[in-house]
Design a protein around this motif. Structure first.
Motif, PDB file in Angstrom:
ATOM      1  N   THR A 105       0.675  -1.398  -0.305  1.00 24.23           N
ATOM      2  CA  THR A 105      -0.517   0.554  -0.111  1.00 24.23           C
ATOM      3  C   THR A 105       1.012   1.220   0.061  1.00 24.23           C
ATOM      4  O   THR A 105       1.840   1.224   0.714  1.00 24.23           O
ATOM      5  CB  THR A 105      -0.959  -0.131   1.000  1.00 24.23           C
ATOM      6  OG1 THR A 105      -0.013   0.036   2.337  1.00 24.23           O
ATOM      7  CG2 THR A 105      -1.649  -0.656   1.489  1.00 24.23           C
ATOM      8  N   ALA A 106       0.171   1.871  -0.323  1.00 23.05           N
ATOM      9  CA  ALA A 106       1.121   3.656  -0.592  1.00 23.05           C
ATOM     10  C   ALA A 106       0.145   4.804  -0.815  1.00 23.05           C
ATOM     11  O   ALA A 106      -0.767   4.834  -1.046  1.00 23.05           O
ATOM     12  CB  ALA A 106       2.200   3.466  -1.789  1.00 23.05           C
ATOM     13  N   VAL A 107       0.472   5.994  -0.201  1.00 22.33           N
ATOM     14  CA  VAL A 107       0.453   7.048  -0.051  1.00 22.33           C
ATOM     15  C   VAL A 107       0.711   8.124  -1.198  1.00 22.33           C
ATOM     16  O   VAL A 107       1.527   9.113   0.099  1.00 22.33           O
ATOM     17  CB  VAL A 107      -0.467   7.529   1.204  1.00 22.33           C
ATOM     18  CG1 VAL A 107      -1.178   9.436   1.082  1.00 22.33           C
ATOM     19  CG2 VAL A 107      -1.485   6.845   1.643  1.00 22.33           C
TER      20      VAL A 107
ATOM     21  N   ALA B 109      -3.999  -4.295   3.062  1.00 18.43           N
ATOM     22  CA  ALA B 109      -3.193  -3.854   3.806  1.00 18.43           C
ATOM     23  C   ALA B 109      -2.031  -4.199   3.382  1.00 18.43           C
ATOM     24  O   ALA B 109      -1.192  -4.151   4.283  1.00 18.43           O
ATOM     25  CB  ALA B 109      -3.511  -3.543   4.261  1.00 18.43           C
ATOM     26  N   GLY B 110      -1.889  -5.933   3.029  1.00 17.75           N
ATOM     27  CA  GLY B 110      -1.650  -7.001   3.251  1.00 17.75           C
ATOM     28  C   GLY B 110      -1.278  -7.505   4.353  1.00 17.75           C
ATOM     29  O   GLY B 110      -0.537  -7.380   5.099  1.00 17.75           O
ATOM     30  N   LEU B 111      -3.081  -7.425   5.157  1.00 13.07           N
ATOM     31  CA  LEU B 111      -2.883  -8.030   6.312  1.00 13.07           C
ATOM     32  C   LEU B 111      -2.674 -10.271   5.809  1.00 13.07           C
ATOM     33  O   LEU B 111      -3.992 -10.414   5.640  1.00 13.07           O
ATOM     34  CB  LEU B 111      -4.543  -7.687   6.742  1.00 13.07           C
ATOM     35  CG  LEU B 111      -4.416  -8.482   8.613  1.00 13.07           C
ATOM     36  CD1 LEU B 111      -3.483  -7.228   9.216  1.00 13.07           C
ATOM     37  CD2 LEU B 111      -6.465  -7.278   8.821  1.00 13.07           C
ATOM     38  N   PHE B 112      -2.084 -10.639   6.731  1.00 15.34           N
ATOM     39  CA  PHE B 112      -2.019 -12.029   6.097  1.00 15.34           C
ATOM     40  C   PHE B 112      -2.850 -12.751   6.601  1.00 15.34           C
ATOM     41  O   PHE B 112      -2.840 -12.644   7.809  1.00 15.34           O
ATOM     42  CB  PHE B 112      -0.369 -12.096   6.431  1.00 15.34           C
ATOM     43  CG  PHE B 112       0.489 -11.826   6.052  1.00 15.34           C
ATOM     44  CD1 PHE B 112       0.476 -11.391   4.201  1.00 15.34           C
ATOM     45  CD2 PHE B 112       1.931 -11.327   5.722  1.00 15.34           C
ATOM     46  CE1 PHE B 112       1.538 -11.150   2.969  1.00 15.34           C
ATOM     47  CE2 PHE B 112       3.403 -10.676   5.483  1.00 15.34           C
ATOM     48  CZ  PHE B 112       2.849 -10.796   4.393  1.00 15.34           C
ATOM     49  N   MET B 113      -2.632 -13.537   6.010  1.00 13.60           N
ATOM     50  CA  MET B 113      -3.959 -14.568   6.837  1.00 13.60           C
ATOM     51  C   MET B 113      -3.636 -16.049   7.575  1.00 13.60           C
ATOM     52  O   MET B 113      -2.698 -16.364   7.630  1.00 13.60           O
ATOM     53  CB  MET B 113      -4.928 -15.400   5.439  1.00 13.60           C
ATOM     54  CG  MET B 113      -5.856 -14.373   4.177  1.00 13.60           C
ATOM     55  SD  MET B 113      -7.419 -15.928   3.519  1.00 13.60           S
ATOM     56  CE  MET B 113      -6.307 -14.762   1.486  1.00 13.60           C
ATOM     57  N   LYS B 114      -3.873 -16.057   8.706  1.00 14.77           N
ATOM     58  CA  LYS B 114      -3.631 -17.007   9.653  1.00 14.77           C
ATOM     59  C   LYS B 114      -4.908 -17.282  10.341  1.00 14.77           C
ATOM     60  O   LYS B 114      -6.585 -16.136  10.565  1.00 14.77           O
ATOM     61  CB  LYS B 114      -2.988 -16.144  10.604  1.00 14.77           C
ATOM     62  CG  LYS B 114      -2.025 -15.392  10.093  1.00 14.77           C
ATOM     63  CD  LYS B 114      -0.940 -14.628  11.830  1.00 14.77           C
ATOM     64  CE  LYS B 114       0.004 -13.478  11.073  1.00 14.77           C
ATOM     65  NZ  LYS B 114       0.733 -12.919  12.377  1.00 14.77           N
ATOM     66  N   PRO B 115      -5.194 -18.488  10.535  1.00 10.10           N
ATOM     67  CA  PRO B 115      -6.055 -18.772  11.397  1.00 10.10           C
ATOM     68  C   PRO B 115      -7.140 -17.813  12.898  1.00 10.10           C
ATOM     69  O   PRO B 115      -8.187 -17.956  12.471  1.00 10.10           O
ATOM     70  CB  PRO B 115      -5.771 -20.254  12.220  1.00 10.10           C
ATOM     71  CG  PRO B 115      -4.385 -20.553  11.603  1.00 10.10           C
ATOM     72  CD  PRO B 115      -4.271 -19.760  11.142  1.00 10.10           C
TER      73      PRO B 115
ATOM     74  N   ALA C  78       2.218  11.568  -1.827  1.00 12.67           N
ATOM     75  CA  ALA C  78       3.030  13.840  -1.584  1.00 12.67           C
ATOM     76  C   ALA C  78       1.621  14.221  -1.758  1.00 12.67           C
ATOM     77  O   ALA C  78       1.267  14.832  -0.969  1.00 12.67           O
ATOM     78  CB  ALA C  78       4.253  13.771  -2.275  1.00 12.67           C
ATOM     79  N   ASP C  79       0.505  13.659  -3.321  1.00 15.19           N
ATOM     80  CA  ASP C  79      -0.505  14.232  -3.647  1.00 15.19           C
ATOM     81  C   ASP C  79      -2.120  13.899  -2.663  1.00 15.19           C
ATOM     82  O   ASP C  79      -2.863  14.581  -2.974  1.00 15.19           O
ATOM     83  CB  ASP C  79      -0.995  14.506  -5.105  1.00 15.19           C
ATOM     84  CG  ASP C  79      -1.289  13.044  -5.252  1.00 15.19           C
ATOM     85  OD1 ASP C  79      -0.951  11.794  -4.857  1.00 15.19           O
ATOM     86  OD2 ASP C  79      -0.715  13.132  -6.750  1.00 15.19           O
ATOM     87  N   GLY C  80      -1.835  12.397  -1.846  1.00 15.04           N
ATOM     88  CA  GLY C  80      -2.823  11.912  -0.874  1.00 15.04           C
ATOM     89  C   GLY C  80      -3.324  11.166  -1.869  1.00 15.04           C
ATOM     90  O   GLY C  80      -3.609   9.895  -1.469  1.00 15.04           O
ATOM     91  N   LYS C  81      -3.030  10.596  -3.383  1.00 16.17           N
ATOM     92  CA  LYS C  81      -3.864   9.267  -3.726  1.00 16.17           C
ATOM     93  C   LYS C  81      -2.962   8.428  -2.996  1.00 16.17           C
ATOM     94  O   LYS C  81      -2.411   8.086  -2.955  1.00 16.17           O
ATOM     95  CB  LYS C  81      -3.093   9.937  -5.311  1.00 16.17           C
ATOM     96  CG  LYS C  81      -3.518   8.274  -5.853  1.00 16.17           C
ATOM     97  CD  LYS C  81      -3.296   8.599  -7.418  1.00 16.17           C
ATOM     98  CE  LYS C  81      -3.609   7.440  -8.733  1.00 16.17           C
ATOM     99  NZ  LYS C  81      -5.585   7.136  -8.451  1.00 16.17           N
ATOM    100  N   VAL C  82      -3.976   7.485  -3.556  1.00 14.35           N
ATOM    101  CA  VAL C  82      -3.817   6.122  -3.123  1.00 14.35           C
ATOM    102  C   VAL C  82      -3.636   5.018  -3.843  1.00 14.35           C
ATOM    103  O   VAL C  82      -4.190   5.011  -4.843  1.00 14.35           O
ATOM    104  CB  VAL C  82      -5.302   5.386  -2.123  1.00 14.35           C
ATOM    105  CG1 VAL C  82      -4.526   3.572  -1.632  1.00 14.35           C
ATOM    106  CG2 VAL C  82      -5.448   6.524  -0.354  1.00 14.35           C
ATOM    107  N   SER C  83      -1.874   4.046  -3.816  1.00 14.02           N
ATOM    108  CA  SER C  83      -2.113   3.329  -4.270  1.00 14.02           C
ATOM    109  C   SER C  83      -1.074   2.086  -3.968  1.00 14.02           C
ATOM    110  O   SER C  83      -1.425   1.914  -2.644  1.00 14.02           O
ATOM    111  CB  SER C  83      -1.185   3.752  -5.683  1.00 14.02           C
ATOM    112  OG  SER C  83       0.606   4.209  -4.964  1.00 14.02           O
ATOM    113  N   GLY C  84      -0.156   1.337  -4.613  1.00 13.42           N
ATOM    114  CA  GLY C  84      -0.328   0.144  -4.120  1.00 13.42           C
ATOM    115  C   GLY C  84      -1.150  -1.000  -4.472  1.00 13.42           C
ATOM    116  O   GLY C  84      -1.564  -1.074  -5.149  1.00 13.42           O
TER     117      GLY C  84
END
Length: 284
Positions: A52-54, A104-110, A56-62
């Motif tokens: 994920t990335a934001v 957000a790269g929130l990895f899956m775990k049980p 300088a102009d506030g644009k969200v990418s990643g």
């Protein structure tokens, strides 16, 4: 009379059961309609490139927000609005209704699968450590950090790396919670920590931007598993998750999925080689 009464009671119970099972589906369907009406989905991100990335102009990418934006667009939700959150606060924020999804790269775990409704896999990666050039303490694993009684390691609060370090025996006081990549980099450069841990692609992105010859990447971390994330939805929003999965599958099949994530360094084949079911059942 008794038989007739029994049949009436059975019919009433069946109707009540049908109503109770239909109610969540209705609520789920309403969630997608709500997002369509407001014109955007609220997503939680960590500002950790390339996941994920934001700008300088506030644009969200990643890679994760880009996939989510395209999937939501196909669902009739024109855009996503992101808020930056620590990993440890993402699921509570989702449960409290502050986010519609976590991408957000929130990895899956049980344990996470038990508290949120994950989509099918989106991004997969291994773990890495950033150290000073020459790896002066000889780290190859989190266990190596634990064995060195003077060593400290930085990691995102509530993230996978923090958990892996603690599980390897690094004492709590030697696992330093770091708010973001730039802070971790600076702390390592200043000698305030001996290692900084993030997924391989995140560390590589950080090093590339830092352009500092005095840094070295240890990857993959020995003994650390490969993880995959997915978009995470609130329990009760399974119909929204299922709709997301349908469009995600189409994206993967068409080749558009690879076009979105591979420029960031991720492998579409890795995400397509596993499933939510396998990842949520994986031993820790």
């Amino acid at each position: 009379m008794k038989l007739k009464h029994l049949m009436m009671m059975t019919a009433a119970a069946s109707a009540l059961m049908a109503l109770s099972t239909a109610a969540p589906a209705f609520a789920d369907d309403a969630k997608l309609e709500e997002l369509k009406a407001q014109g955007f989905a609220r997503i939680a991100i960590a500002n950790e490139p390339p996941f994920t990335a934001v700008g300088a102009d506030g644009k969200v990418s990643g890679a994760a927000p880009d996939v989510a934006r395209e999937v939501f667009k196909r669902l009739g939700v024109p855009d996503v609005v992101a808020s930056i959150s620590e990993y440890g606060a993402m699921i509570p924020g989702l449960q409290a209704g502050r986010h519609d999804a976590v991408t957000a790269g929130l990895f899956m775990k049980p344990e996470r699968c038990a508290t949120v409704a994950y989509s099918e896999p989106v991004l997969c990666d291994a773990e890495a450590m950033l150290v000073k050039k020459g790896n002066p303490k000889g780290f190859k694993s989190y266990a190596d950090v634990a064995k060195d009684q003077s060593a400290t390691i930085g990691a995102p609060g509530g993230g996978t790396e923090e958990k892996l370090a603690l599980e390897a025996g690094v004492p709590r006081e030697r696992v330093i919670v770091v708010p973001d990549g730039q802070s971790g980099l600076k702390m390592l450069q200043d000698g305030r920590i001996d290692a900084y841990s993030l997924p391989v692609l995140s560390i590589n992105d950080l090093v590339k931007k830092a352009n500092d010859p005095n840094l070295e990447v240890i990857a993959p971390v020995q003994g650390a598993p490969v993880y995959c994330d997915g978009a995470a939805f609130k329990k009760g929003d399974e119909a929204l998750r299922d709709a997301f999965d349908v469009e995600l599958a189409k994206l993967k099949e068409s080749g558009e999925f690879a076009k979105i994530i591979e420029p960031y360094g991720f492998s579409a084949a890795a995400a397509m080689s596993t499933s939510r079911e396998k990842l949520c059942a994986a031993a820790q």
